[in-house]
Enzyme design. Sequence first.
Site, PDB file in Angstrom:
ATOM      1  N   ASP A   3       0.815  -1.222   0.000  1.00 59.64           N
ATOM      2  CA  ASP A   3       0.000   0.000   0.000  1.00 59.64           C
ATOM      3  C   ASP A   3       0.847   1.271   0.000  1.00 59.64           C
ATOM      4  OD1 ASP A   3      -2.548   1.337   0.111  1.00 59.64           O
ATOM      5  OD2 ASP A   3      -2.219   1.722   2.244  1.00 59.64           O
ATOM      6  N   SER A  57      -6.724   5.414  -0.239  1.00 63.02           N
ATOM      7  CA  SER A  57      -7.037   4.134  -0.859  1.00 63.02           C
ATOM      8  C   SER A  57      -8.528   3.828  -0.724  1.00 63.02           C
ATOM      9  CB  SER A  57      -6.241   3.013  -0.191  1.00 63.02           C
ATOM     10  OG  SER A  57      -4.860   3.246  -0.268  1.00 63.02           O
ATOM     11  N   GLN A  71      -5.095  -1.772  -7.031  1.00 68.62           N
ATOM     12  CA  GLN A  71      -5.669  -0.843  -6.061  1.00 68.62           C
ATOM     13  C   GLN A  71      -6.274   0.358  -6.775  1.00 68.62           C
ATOM     14  OE1 GLN A  71      -3.261   1.986  -3.452  1.00 68.62           O
ATOM     15  NE2 GLN A  71      -3.892   0.496  -1.923  1.00 68.62           N
TER      16      GLN A  71
END
Length: 290
Positions: free
Chosen positions: A205, A230, A280
């Site tokens: 991430d 995110s 993502q």
Amino acid sequence: MSEALDNLLDLLDLERIEQDIFRGRSRSAVVPRVFGGQVAAQAMVAAGRTVPADRPAHSLHAYFLRPGDPDAPIVYEVDRLRDGRSFTTRRVVAVQHGKPIFTLSASFQTYEDGLDHQAPMPPAPDPATLPTHADRLRSYPHLPAETVERFLEARAAVDLRYVDDPPYGDYGTPREPHSQVWFRTDGKLADDPLLHVVLATYVSDMTLLDSVLLAHGRGGWAVGDVVGASLDHAMWFHRPFRADEWLLYDQQSPSASGGRGLGQARIHTQDGHLALTVIQEGVIRVPREH
């Protein structure tokens, strides 16, 4: 093992407070909310602790619902959705202040022989030839010292080496939406496969939306020319790997629209095996003054 890595492993080691209920702590991040990779990694710890050790993780799918409060504990509630002959499925809900902030579904599988092929590893320089993250960050005079130190503190447990300048290093001119990062933990880990999955989840991430920013010449959160977070995160674990050995994170962005940007990536081991695929989407908005 470095002190920073030891502290990170302690952070990811959840407290079991009831059957299938765990509690985790947080720490400060680059932005004033819980780092998404931390929540995802802790959720995988919670899921994995309800699954037999001979069933490694093969995928996760997650949604970030609300910003996490770094000053409050996070409770992880695990639902045992399925225990089949080959596959095990778990759902995890992370809760703070009585509300869900994150959900994750993870699937685990017993080892099987089968068809095997993979995309080739892209060319990339040897990580030993690249500057460390600290050296690269400190070479940018436009970054305030406070920003540099926050980045370094947040990523101290990971040896992270960009192949080219990150978005906040050389911005203002759009570049190809492609970014490569070598990473490994700053110290050796135990042999537990779940631990390596958890650490890769944590690191995944950190940089995945960089390629979105590169496409538009934006420096990102370090320089304040975009705001974002995110939205969702998916990972597939194809082959065994170690998070304490070099992994090439090859990232690109096929699209940005509607205030959202998509990043997709493949992670290869240094000897060329395709270990993971990551996708993502995040909110990426340009402030009015920009």
